[in-house]
Scaffold this motif. Structure first.
Motif, PDB file in Angstrom:
ATOM      1  N   GLN A 377       0.831  -1.205   0.000  1.00 20.75           N
ATOM      2  CA  GLN A 377       0.000   0.000   0.000  1.00 20.75           C
ATOM      3  C   GLN A 377       0.863   1.252   0.000  1.00 20.75           C
ATOM      4  O   GLN A 377       0.539   2.252  -0.663  1.00 20.75           O
ATOM      5  CB  GLN A 377      -0.913  -0.018   1.227  1.00 20.75           C
ATOM      6  CG  GLN A 377      -1.927   1.125   1.259  1.00 20.75           C
ATOM      7  CD  GLN A 377      -2.956   1.023   0.144  1.00 20.75           C
ATOM      8  OE1 GLN A 377      -3.583  -0.025  -0.028  1.00 20.75           O
ATOM      9  NE2 GLN A 377      -3.126   2.091  -0.624  1.00 20.75           N
ATOM     10  N   GLN A 378       1.983   1.209   0.742  1.00 16.63           N
ATOM     11  CA  GLN A 378       2.876   2.364   0.789  1.00 16.63           C
ATOM     12  C   GLN A 378       3.474   2.649  -0.592  1.00 16.63           C
ATOM     13  O   GLN A 378       3.532   3.809  -1.024  1.00 16.63           O
ATOM     14  CB  GLN A 378       3.989   2.112   1.803  1.00 16.63           C
ATOM     15  CG  GLN A 378       4.958   3.279   1.944  1.00 16.63           C
ATOM     16  CD  GLN A 378       6.091   2.940   2.884  1.00 16.63           C
ATOM     17  OE1 GLN A 378       6.511   1.786   3.000  1.00 16.63           O
ATOM     18  NE2 GLN A 378       6.618   3.953   3.567  1.00 16.63           N
ATOM     19  N   ALA A 379       3.916   1.605  -1.297  1.00 17.14           N
ATOM     20  CA  ALA A 379       4.477   1.801  -2.637  1.00 17.14           C
ATOM     21  C   ALA A 379       3.429   2.361  -3.597  1.00 17.14           C
ATOM     22  O   ALA A 379       3.724   3.237  -4.420  1.00 17.14           O
ATOM     23  CB  ALA A 379       5.039   0.483  -3.161  1.00 17.14           C
ATOM     24  N   TYR A 380       2.205   1.857  -3.467  1.00 18.52           N
ATOM     25  CA  TYR A 380       1.118   2.358  -4.325  1.00 18.52           C
ATOM     26  C   TYR A 380       0.838   3.834  -4.025  1.00 18.52           C
ATOM     27  O   TYR A 380       0.702   4.650  -4.946  1.00 18.52           O
ATOM     28  CB  TYR A 380      -0.133   1.518  -4.093  1.00 18.52           C
ATOM     29  CG  TYR A 380      -1.367   2.028  -4.816  1.00 18.52           C
ATOM     30  CD1 TYR A 380      -1.550   1.799  -6.169  1.00 18.52           C
ATOM     31  CD2 TYR A 380      -2.343   2.755  -4.123  1.00 18.52           C
ATOM     32  CE1 TYR A 380      -2.676   2.275  -6.829  1.00 18.52           C
ATOM     33  CE2 TYR A 380      -3.471   3.230  -4.772  1.00 18.52           C
ATOM     34  CZ  TYR A 380      -3.630   2.979  -6.124  1.00 18.52           C
ATOM     35  OH  TYR A 380      -4.730   3.462  -6.774  1.00 18.52           O
ATOM     36  N   ASN A 381       0.771   4.173  -2.731  1.00 19.70           N
ATOM     37  CA  ASN A 381       0.509   5.566  -2.358  1.00 19.70           C
ATOM     38  C   ASN A 381       1.620   6.490  -2.851  1.00 19.70           C
ATOM     39  O   ASN A 381       1.354   7.614  -3.312  1.00 19.70           O
ATOM     40  CB  ASN A 381       0.367   5.684  -0.846  1.00 19.70           C
ATOM     41  CG  ASN A 381      -0.897   5.019  -0.330  1.00 19.70           C
ATOM     42  OD1 ASN A 381      -1.805   4.708  -1.103  1.00 19.70           O
ATOM     43  ND2 ASN A 381      -0.961   4.780   0.965  1.00 19.70           N
ATOM     44  N   GLN A 382       2.868   6.038  -2.741  1.00 22.08           N
ATOM     45  CA  GLN A 382       3.984   6.867  -3.192  1.00 22.08           C
ATOM     46  C   GLN A 382       3.917   7.117  -4.692  1.00 22.08           C
ATOM     47  O   GLN A 382       4.235   8.215  -5.156  1.00 22.08           O
ATOM     48  CB  GLN A 382       5.305   6.197  -2.819  1.00 22.08           C
ATOM     49  CG  GLN A 382       5.612   6.223  -1.336  1.00 22.08           C
ATOM     50  CD  GLN A 382       6.849   5.437  -0.978  1.00 22.08           C
ATOM     51  OE1 GLN A 382       7.348   4.620  -1.772  1.00 22.08           O
ATOM     52  NE2 GLN A 382       7.364   5.653   0.223  1.00 22.08           N
ATOM     53  N   MET A 383       3.497   6.115  -5.459  1.00 18.80           N
ATOM     54  CA  MET A 383       3.394   6.296  -6.899  1.00 18.80           C
ATOM     55  C   MET A 383       2.286   7.292  -7.243  1.00 18.80           C
ATOM     56  O   MET A 383       2.474   8.197  -8.072  1.00 18.80           O
ATOM     57  CB  MET A 383       3.124   4.954  -7.586  1.00 18.80           C
ATOM     58  CG  MET A 383       3.137   5.030  -9.114  1.00 18.80           C
ATOM     59  SD  MET A 383       2.721   3.456  -9.900  1.00 18.80           S
ATOM     60  CE  MET A 383       0.954   3.351  -9.539  1.00 18.80           C
ATOM     61  N   ILE A 384       1.120   7.149  -6.596  1.00 22.20           N
ATOM     62  CA  ILE A 384       0.001   8.061  -6.854  1.00 22.20           C
ATOM     63  C   ILE A 384       0.356   9.477  -6.414  1.00 22.20           C
ATOM     64  O   ILE A 384       0.047  10.466  -7.102  1.00 22.20           O
ATOM     65  CB  ILE A 384      -1.267   7.556  -6.135  1.00 22.20           C
ATOM     66  CG1 ILE A 384      -1.707   6.195  -6.712  1.00 22.20           C
ATOM     67  CG2 ILE A 384      -2.389   8.563  -6.274  1.00 22.20           C
ATOM     68  CD1 ILE A 384      -2.036   6.220  -8.182  1.00 22.20           C
ATOM     69  N   GLU A 385       1.013   9.583  -5.255  1.00 25.60           N
ATOM     70  CA  GLU A 385       1.412  10.908  -4.775  1.00 25.60           C
ATOM     71  C   GLU A 385       2.391  11.568  -5.729  1.00 25.60           C
ATOM     72  O   GLU A 385       2.306  12.782  -5.991  1.00 25.60           O
ATOM     73  CB  GLU A 385       2.039  10.778  -3.385  1.00 25.60           C
ATOM     74  CG  GLU A 385       1.033  10.429  -2.294  1.00 25.60           C
ATOM     75  CD  GLU A 385       1.717  10.057  -0.986  1.00 25.60           C
ATOM     76  OE1 GLU A 385       2.969  10.191  -0.925  1.00 25.60           O
ATOM     77  OE2 GLU A 385       1.025   9.627  -0.052  1.00 25.60           O
ATOM     78  N   ALA A 386       3.337  10.787  -6.252  1.00 27.16           N
ATOM     79  CA  ALA A 386       4.307  11.355  -7.193  1.00 27.16           C
ATOM     80  C   ALA A 386       3.608  11.851  -8.451  1.00 27.16           C
ATOM     81  O   ALA A 386       3.960  12.897  -9.007  1.00 27.16           O
ATOM     82  CB  ALA A 386       5.368  10.312  -7.539  1.00 27.16           C
ATOM     83  N   GLN A 387       2.602  11.094  -8.922  1.00 33.83           N
ATOM     84  CA  GLN A 387       1.831  11.546 -10.085  1.00 33.83           C
ATOM     85  C   GLN A 387       1.129  12.872  -9.794  1.00 33.83           C
ATOM     86  O   GLN A 387       1.172  13.802 -10.608  1.00 33.83           O
ATOM     87  CB  GLN A 387       0.789  10.484 -10.460  1.00 33.83           C
ATOM     88  CG  GLN A 387       1.337   9.291 -11.232  1.00 33.83           C
ATOM     89  CD  GLN A 387       0.235   8.317 -11.584  1.00 33.83           C
ATOM     90  OE1 GLN A 387      -0.451   7.803 -10.710  1.00 33.83           O
ATOM     91  NE2 GLN A 387       0.064   8.066 -12.858  1.00 33.83           N
TER      92      GLN A 387
END
Length: 455
Positions: A377-387
């Motif tokens: 979930q953390q990796a997914y959140n980091q990707m969405i946040e970076a977008q």
């Protein structure tokens, strides 16, 4: 993007897996390295990956060792001896009965002159014996079967560990690759800033000669240029160290010639709110935990087997003269049955120990599974946040560019100070670097999420 490595290294040549491309590390210009080619080199040469593959080979040898227990165990031996005096001696004087001894002595005295028979028998003064024995276990409490199953789990565990090792190494390679590219992009940004400052300095010099500005403005521009030159030097040193680390991760020597990295990334897609794919329990770490539980169950069965009867049969063949002077041969078949009588006391405690260990592994599995879900979930959140932040940073960059343009125009018109222009320039540099950092954060999070959810 060009990365110059100053450290000396041995001249070698590495082939790129899958593409059959040669990476020149000699005096010739180095071929451009894409991310894919860096990953291919790491798969082929990285020490951690190669060691993990050797662990698989070791596990297979252990399995081969366990398999031999199904077959008869054959051994051979040879014994040769020569004693100072016969080991067994028996004569007339050794007879306990006085009457019998006197009778035999009288008979011997009558015939000793016509025969070479001694009045005593000597045996086993010297001799040689060769033997071969074969033992075939019929029942060993299930330890042979369970031992082979345990060895097979060892192979599967080594293969899963190799997957984890390769995944972690490739993540490190990609992170370092983007680190080098990011530092190089920042160098380009600094060079662009220096070009703007040179242009600004030229404008200040013209105005200074015309008496429109003071010497202080020219000094501020020069100080800012010196600051940018120092930043460029720091970035160059960072590129050198990061590039050496990348070479180590790829398992190649640091080249004497420049190492060229080529960015090969797709454009970042627009912001999407895709749901994280549900976990299916196929991550190597989860499979390793399940194998750990299975292995402990097998060890428990093997401990039980130590307290069960052991049955085996075998045969032996003998040839030699350990007793008589003449060589002779013989053979026999035999069977053995061993029944442990007090072993159950110790085995009961062993079983309890295994049960406690199994419970520990179950709790570890449940806890680590929750941690892995959080990690995904953390990796997914980091990707969405970076977008999301990248879109914001793009707007900030456009504003910084416009702000710098207006600050320059206002300065030339006498409506702003040099400090205003330099602040606008610093904001522009910060916005450009933010774009670079955000892209790297996105690609890194995307790779991490892929590795954690795609198997």
């Amino acid at each position: 993007m060009l990365v110059v490595l100053h450290a000396a290294g041995q001249q070698t040549s590495q082939s790129l897996t899958g593409q059959q491309t040669s990476q020149s590390l000699t005096g010739q210009p180095a071929a451009p390295l894409t991310l894919d080619s860096c990953l291919a080199l790491a798969k082929e040469n990285n020490a951690d990956i190669r060691i993990s593959r050797l662990e698989i080979a070791k596990a297979r040898e252990v399995k081969a060792q366990a398999f031999t227990k199904f077959f008869p165990q054959v051994s051979g031996s040879i014994v040769s001896y020569h004693a100072l005096k016969p080991i067994l001696e028996f004569g007339i004087s050794d007879i306990q009965s006085d009457d019998a001894r006197r009778v035999l002595q009288a008979l011997y005295d009558l015939v000793k002159t016509n025969t070479d028979v001694e009045n005593e028998i000597s045996l086993m003064r010297y001799g040689t014996a060769l033997s071969a024995t074969a033992m075939q276990p019929l029942f060993a409490g299930g330890r042979i079967v369970n031992g082979n199953r345990l060895a097979q789990l060892g192979i599967e565990a080594a293969e899963l560990n190799a997957q984890v090792s390769e995944r972690d190494v490739l993540e490190e390679v990609e992170t370092t690759f983007y680190l080098v590219l990011g530092l190089q992009a920042k160098v380009a940004t600094v060079e662009s800033t220096l070009a703007l400052l040179d242009s600004l300095g030229h404008t200040v010099d013209v105005a200074l000669r015309a008496g429109l500005v003071t010497r202080s403005d020219a000094l501020q521009v020069e100080l800012k240029k010196n600051e940018m030159r120092a930043t460029r030097l720091q970035l160059a040193n960072g590129i050198q160290l990061a590039s050496q680390l990348l070479c180590q991760q790829m398992g190649i020597n640091v080249p004497q010639e420049p190492l060229t990295l080529t960015e090969q990334t797709e454009s970042i897609p627009p912001l999407t709110q895709l749901a994280l794919a549900p976990a299916d329990g196929s991550r190597p770490e989860e499979q390793l935990l399940n194998l750990q539980l299975q292995a402990e169950e097998l060890r428990k069965k093997m401990s039980i087997g130590e307290a069960l009867p052991q049955v085996a049969f075998g045969g032996t063949y003998f040839w030699g003269n350990p007793v008589k002077k003449d060589f002779s041969h013989n053979g026999m078949l035999f069977a053995t049955a061993t029944v442990p009588l007090t072993q159950w006391w110790e085995t009961a405690h062993k079983i309890r120990e295994h049960n406690v260990t199994i419970k520990q592994y179950e709790w570890q599995r449940d806890d680590l599974t929750r941690k892995m879900r959080i990690e995904e979930q953390q990796a997914y959140n980091q990707m969405i946040e970076a977008q999301a932040l990248l879109a914001s940073d793009s707007s900030a960059l456009a504003m910084a560019e416009e702000n710098y343009r207006l600050a320059t125009l206002h300065y030339e018109a006498g409506l702003a100070t040099m400090n205003d222009v330099l602040q606008a320039n610093a904001m522009l540099l910060q916005a450009q670097n933010a774009i670079t950092d955000r892209k790297i954060a996105y690609y890194t999070a995307q790779r991490r999420l892929h590795d954690l959810t795609e198997h």
